[in-house]
Design a protein around this motif. Structure first.
Motif, PDB file in Angstrom:
ATOM      1  N   ARG A 376       0.825  -1.215   0.000  1.00  0.00           N
ATOM      2  CA  ARG A 376       0.000   0.000   0.000  1.00  0.00           C
ATOM      3  C   ARG A 376       0.860   1.266   0.000  1.00  0.00           C
ATOM      4  O   ARG A 376       0.530   2.257  -0.665  1.00  0.00           O
ATOM      5  N   THR A 377       1.964   1.243   0.742  1.00  0.00           N
ATOM      6  CA  THR A 377       2.838   2.421   0.780  1.00  0.00           C
ATOM      7  C   THR A 377       3.378   2.755  -0.608  1.00  0.00           C
ATOM      8  O   THR A 377       3.479   3.931  -0.986  1.00  0.00           O
ATOM      9  N   LEU A 378       3.723   1.737  -1.373  1.00  0.00           N
ATOM     10  CA  LEU A 378       4.236   1.974  -2.717  1.00  0.00           C
ATOM     11  C   LEU A 378       3.123   2.397  -3.671  1.00  0.00           C
ATOM     12  O   LEU A 378       3.348   3.237  -4.563  1.00  0.00           O
ATOM     13  N   ILE A 379       1.926   1.832  -3.497  1.00  0.00           N
ATOM     14  CA  ILE A 379       0.824   2.182  -4.398  1.00  0.00           C
ATOM     15  C   ILE A 379       0.391   3.627  -4.198  1.00  0.00           C
ATOM     16  O   ILE A 379       0.004   4.316  -5.161  1.00  0.00           O
ATOM     17  N   VAL A 380       0.463   4.122  -2.964  1.00  0.00           N
ATOM     18  CA  VAL A 380       0.089   5.519  -2.719  1.00  0.00           C
ATOM     19  C   VAL A 380       0.997   6.469  -3.498  1.00  0.00           C
ATOM     20  O   VAL A 380       0.566   7.544  -3.931  1.00  0.00           O
ATOM     21  N   ARG A 381       2.257   6.068  -3.703  1.00  0.00           N
ATOM     22  CA  ARG A 381       3.176   6.918  -4.466  1.00  0.00           C
ATOM     23  C   ARG A 381       2.766   7.044  -5.929  1.00  0.00           C
ATOM     24  O   ARG A 381       3.236   7.961  -6.626  1.00  0.00           O
ATOM     25  N   LEU A 382       1.937   6.138  -6.416  1.00  0.00           N
ATOM     26  CA  LEU A 382       1.525   6.183  -7.822  1.00  0.00           C
ATOM     27  C   LEU A 382       0.551   7.313  -8.122  1.00  0.00           C
ATOM     28  O   LEU A 382       0.210   7.529  -9.294  1.00  0.00           O
ATOM     29  N   ARG A 383       0.069   7.993  -7.108  1.00  0.00           N
ATOM     30  CA  ARG A 383      -0.879   9.085  -7.338  1.00  0.00           C
ATOM     31  C   ARG A 383      -0.287  10.156  -8.252  1.00  0.00           C
ATOM     32  O   ARG A 383      -0.960  10.671  -9.154  1.00  0.00           O
ATOM     33  N   GLN A 384       0.987  10.489  -8.042  1.00  0.00           N
ATOM     34  CA  GLN A 384       1.635  11.482  -8.895  1.00  0.00           C
ATOM     35  C   GLN A 384       1.755  10.988 -10.337  1.00  0.00           C
ATOM     36  O   GLN A 384       1.598  11.760 -11.283  1.00  0.00           O
ATOM     37  N   ASN A 385       1.995   9.691 -10.512  1.00  0.00           N
ATOM     38  CA  ASN A 385       2.068   9.152 -11.871  1.00  0.00           C
ATOM     39  C   ASN A 385       0.726   9.237 -12.580  1.00  0.00           C
ATOM     40  O   ASN A 385       0.661   9.515 -13.786  1.00  0.00           O
ATOM     41  N   VAL A 386      -0.358   8.997 -11.828  1.00  0.00           N
ATOM     42  CA  VAL A 386      -1.691   9.091 -12.424  1.00  0.00           C
ATOM     43  C   VAL A 386      -1.974  10.534 -12.855  1.00  0.00           C
ATOM     44  O   VAL A 386      -2.498  10.786 -13.951  1.00  0.00           O
ATOM     45  N   ILE A 387      -1.610  11.482 -12.001  1.00  0.00           N
ATOM     46  CA  ILE A 387      -1.854  12.887 -12.332  1.00  0.00           C
ATOM     47  C   ILE A 387      -1.011  13.312 -13.530  1.00  0.00           C
ATOM     48  O   ILE A 387      -1.489  14.033 -14.427  1.00  0.00           O
ATOM     49  N   LYS A 388       0.250  12.877 -13.585  1.00  0.00           N
ATOM     50  CA  LYS A 388       1.108  13.228 -14.727  1.00  0.00           C
ATOM     51  C   LYS A 388       0.543  12.676 -16.029  1.00  0.00           C
ATOM     52  O   LYS A 388       0.548  13.351 -17.069  1.00  0.00           O
ATOM     53  N   THR A 389       0.041  11.458 -15.971  1.00  0.00           N
ATOM     54  CA  THR A 389      -0.560  10.881 -17.185  1.00  0.00           C
ATOM     55  C   THR A 389      -1.785  11.672 -17.609  1.00  0.00           C
ATOM     56  O   THR A 389      -1.998  11.939 -18.805  1.00  0.00           O
ATOM     57  N   GLY A 390      -2.623  12.071 -16.631  1.00  0.00           N
ATOM     58  CA  GLY A 390      -3.797  12.880 -16.961  1.00  0.00           C
ATOM     59  C   GLY A 390      -3.430  14.237 -17.527  1.00  0.00           C
ATOM     60  O   GLY A 390      -4.057  14.707 -18.497  1.00  0.00           O
ATOM     61  N   VAL A 391      -2.402  14.886 -16.969  1.00  0.00           N
ATOM     62  CA  VAL A 391      -1.951  16.187 -17.480  1.00  0.00           C
ATOM     63  C   VAL A 391      -1.408  16.045 -18.895  1.00  0.00           C
ATOM     64  O   VAL A 391      -1.658  16.899 -19.776  1.00  0.00           O
ATOM     65  N   ARG A 392      -0.684  14.965 -19.173  1.00  0.00           N
ATOM     66  CA  ARG A 392      -0.156  14.764 -20.520  1.00  0.00           C
ATOM     67  C   ARG A 392      -1.284  14.578 -21.535  1.00  0.00           C
ATOM     68  O   ARG A 392      -1.230  15.119 -22.644  1.00  0.00           O
ATOM     69  N   ARG A 393      -2.309  13.840 -21.143  1.00  0.00           N
ATOM     70  CA  ARG A 393      -3.436  13.640 -22.062  1.00  0.00           C
ATOM     71  C   ARG A 393      -4.172  14.962 -22.318  1.00  0.00           C
ATOM     72  O   ARG A 393      -4.613  15.246 -23.444  1.00  0.00           O
ATOM     73  N   LEU A 394      -4.305  15.784 -21.269  1.00  0.00           N
ATOM     74  CA  LEU A 394      -4.968  17.079 -21.455  1.00  0.00           C
ATOM     75  C   LEU A 394      -4.136  18.008 -22.340  1.00  0.00           C
ATOM     76  O   LEU A 394      -4.684  18.754 -23.167  1.00  0.00           O
ATOM     77  N   SER A 395      -2.800  17.963 -22.168  1.00  0.00           N
ATOM     78  CA  SER A 395      -1.951  18.833 -22.983  1.00  0.00           C
ATOM     79  C   SER A 395      -1.988  18.455 -24.455  1.00  0.00           C
ATOM     80  O   SER A 395      -1.808  19.316 -25.326  1.00  0.00           O
ATOM     81  N   LEU A 396      -2.223  17.200 -24.741  1.00  0.00           N
ATOM     82  CA  LEU A 396      -2.334  16.782 -26.141  1.00  0.00           C
ATOM     83  C   LEU A 396      -3.710  17.061 -26.720  1.00  0.00           C
ATOM     84  O   LEU A 396      -3.867  17.167 -27.945  1.00  0.00           O
ATOM     85  N   SER A 397      -4.725  17.197 -25.859  1.00  0.00           N
ATOM     86  CA  SER A 397      -6.097  17.402 -26.339  1.00  0.00           C
ATOM     87  C   SER A 397      -6.458  18.877 -26.478  1.00  0.00           C
ATOM     88  O   SER A 397      -7.308  19.238 -27.303  1.00  0.00           O
ATOM     89  N   TYR A 398      -5.867  19.767 -25.661  1.00  0.00           N
ATOM     90  CA  TYR A 398      -6.232  21.183 -25.642  1.00  0.00           C
ATOM     91  C   TYR A 398      -4.999  22.028 -25.924  1.00  0.00           C
ATOM     92  O   TYR A 398      -3.888  21.714 -25.457  1.00  0.00           O
ATOM     93  N   SER A 399      -5.221  23.112 -26.662  1.00  0.00           N
ATOM     94  CA  SER A 399      -4.151  24.097 -26.833  1.00  0.00           C
ATOM     95  C   SER A 399      -4.152  25.114 -25.701  1.00  0.00           C
ATOM     96  O   SER A 399      -3.132  25.735 -25.415  1.00  0.00           O
ATOM     97  N   ARG A 400      -5.319  25.288 -25.067  1.00  0.00           N
ATOM     98  CA  ARG A 400      -5.418  26.181 -23.909  1.00  0.00           C
ATOM     99  C   ARG A 400      -6.551  25.649 -23.029  1.00  0.00           C
ATOM    100  O   ARG A 400      -7.641  25.345 -23.512  1.00  0.00           O
ATOM    101  N   ILE A 401      -6.266  25.531 -21.729  1.00  0.00           N
ATOM    102  CA  ILE A 401      -7.254  25.026 -20.789  1.00  0.00           C
ATOM    103  C   ILE A 401      -7.039  25.722 -19.460  1.00  0.00           C
ATOM    104  O   ILE A 401      -5.895  25.963 -19.037  1.00  0.00           O
ATOM    105  N   SER A 402      -8.126  26.052 -18.795  1.00  0.00           N
ATOM    106  CA  SER A 402      -8.026  26.774 -17.525  1.00  0.00           C
ATOM    107  C   SER A 402      -7.658  25.809 -16.403  1.00  0.00           C
ATOM    108  O   SER A 402      -7.915  24.595 -16.473  1.00  0.00           O
TER     109      SER A 402
END
Length: 519
Positions: A376-402
């Motif tokens: 569980r301690t290691l899985i909690v660290r994956l939260r940042q990886n999930v957010i980075k993946t989501g940010v990367r997908r948003l950056s590829l989908s939008y040229s500008r987003i609030s």
């Protein structure tokens, strides 16, 4: 009868000849079966007796391979052990009035009493025949055989929760006897007894009480250069420390000890598994990934040791996610891992898609399993990886987003958290863009082109690797010895032949076209 006719036998005579051939074939088959009868499988008591004979043969001939052959069959014979089988084996191995036999029999429950008339039925059945008495052995077996029998008793007592205290007491007595005898031929058996002692403490819930004893035994084994005992004791100590989350002490033990390279694959697999867990907690994911891979490769087959196979893969999947890679989907379809990695498969899905809500939901649903697996301690660290993946997908989908929309889509708490996470992603090179703080939005530069200094550097590394591989392959090539001498001799003969022909042409003994077929 005409001369061309053939004398035919009656059908009855033909049938008789065929019956005789069949009878001969059956008699031949029966005689072969009598000569080579199929041996029935050995009973557990007979297997124990045969193993004791192998142990004594190995001790008398100073051949350790017989002892190792017996220990390789320990896992299979443990599943067949019963009270009656152990009692029968002890009765056949020891002499009638042996004190050691009575001591070992005292650890087993008493044999059930025979019903009235049962003995009489056995005596009166059939005509009286001459009694066949088995000649008892002249003396008690060697100490190595006694230690082997004690080891079987300990494993048999560990199979039931009610007899675990008796197994702990018997394992302690066995270890004390081994230390008192101090025989080098007993080292492989001593290693198995130390493992049984650690298992007894673990099942009884007193794992912290055996730590001092294991440390003392590890020092003694290191001084005696007893590699088998040393490997087992190091693994027991690492398991003890990791059970109580004492990662610093486990790391110090690894730094101050040298694991013997001559240890067997099972012990090496355990050692790499514990090392992988330690490195993962210390954020050294690349070394942890390497150690866990070694543990998987050295471990027994999945069906032979499914528990260890599942435990290693649980940490392997989490470490691979922390490194930024996605495990292959075929891994989760393995028959042994389908149910064990169900929760980890959902974590992989949330990391791959960048869905933070699904990640939090999976973490809550499988919290009990992750806690028991110590992941569980290691899985909690994956939260940042999930957010980075989501940010990367948003950056590829939008040229500008609030930033507000980013908080809604990624389920973040506030715009300040979103700004901090996006700024870190830009700095790490995850996305290409800039934050306009005054207007509160993120301007994305879009997808990167496939060319640039990074791509050129990657190609240069690959070209250098290919050139180095070519040079090493050329250096490693082997040629037949003195092969060039044959070519040199053939060339010299051709030149001599040419000289002779030229001399004969000059002297006029040979025409221009004679003898020049080969030129």
């Amino acid at each position: 009868m005409a001369p061309g006719d053939v004398d035919m036998k009656p059908a009855a005579d033909a049938g008789k000849g065929k019956d005789k051939d069949d009878e001969k074939a059956e008699d031949k088959k029966k005689s072969e079966e009598k000569e080579n009868p199929t041996a029935p499988p050995l009973t557990p008591a007979q297997e124990i007796k045969a193993n004791v004979a192998l142990i004594e043969r190995g001790v008398s001939t100073l051949e350790p391979r017989f002892m190792h052959r017996v220990l390789r069959n320990l896992a299979s014979i443990r599943k067949k052990l019963t009270d009656s089988a152990l009692r029968e084996a002890l009765e056949e191995i020891y002499v009638k009035d042996s004190v050691d036999k009575e001591t070992l029999l005292s650890w087993l429950p008493e044999a059930p009493a025979l019903a009235e008339g049962e003995g009489a039925m056995e005596i009166d059945a059939g005509p009286p025949t001459a009694p066949q008495r088995k000649s008892p052995p002249p003396s008690d077996p060697l100490p190595e055989s006694e230690v082997y029998l004690r080891l079987l008793l300990v494993h048999h007592l560990l199979s039931s929760p009610e007899t675990v205290p008796k197994a702990l007491q018997l394992a302690h007595e066995t270890v004390e006897k081994i230390q008192a005898w101090n025989r080098r031929s007993m080292d492989p058996l001593a290693a198995r007894n130390w493992f049984a002692l650690g298992r007894a403490y673990e099942l009884s819930g007193e794992l912290e009480n055996v730590r001092a004893l294991l440390l003392t035994a590890q020092k003694t084994a290191s001084l005696r250069r007893d590699d088998e005992c040393q490997a087992v004791l190091i693994n027991l100590l690492l398991r003890n420390y990791l059970h109580y989350n004492l990662y610093d002490q486990a790391d110090k033990l690894v730094a101050k000890t040298t694991f013997p390279t001559s240890a067997g694959n099972p012990q090496l697999a355990r050692y790499h598994y514990y090392l992988g867990r330690i490195k993962a907690v210390q954020l050294n994911y690349s070394d942890a990934h390497t150690n866990l891979q070694q543990a998987i490769r050295r471990a027994p087959a999945a069906k032979a040791a499914p528990g260890f196979f599942q435990a290693v893969h649980k940490f392997f999947v989490v470490v691979e996610l922390l490194m930024g890679d996605i495990p292959e989907r075929s891994l989760f379809r393995h028959p042994v891992l389908v149910n064990a990695l169900a929760g980890y498969f959902e974590i992989v899905r949330s990391v791959r898609t960048g869905n933070l809500a699904h990640f939090q939901e999976t973490l809550r649903a499988y919290q009990a399993q992750f806690t028991s697996d110590k992941t569980r301690t290691l899985i909690v660290r994956l939260r940042q990886n999930v957010i980075k993946t989501g940010v990367r997908r948003l950056s590829l989908s939008y040229s500008r987003i609030s930033l507000r929309d980013i908080c809604v889509k990624l389920h973040l708490d506030s715009e300040e958290d979103a700004e901090y996470i996006i700024g870190k992603a830009i700095r790490d090179g995850v996305i290409d863009g800039r934050i306009v703080h005054e207007k509160g939005w993120l301007e994305c530069a879009g997808a990167k082109s496939g060319y640039g200094p990074d791509v050129a550097e990657a190609y240069q590394r690959r070209i250098g690797f290919c050139l180095q591989l070519h040079n090493e392959s050329v250096k490693a090539m082997r040629y037949p010895l003195n092969a060039h001498r044959k070519e040199t001799a053939a060339a010299e003969e051709a030149r001599e032949h040419e000289k002779e022909l030229a001399m004969e042409i000059q002297d006029g003994d040979l025409d221009d076209d004679d003898g020049l077929d080969g030129f």
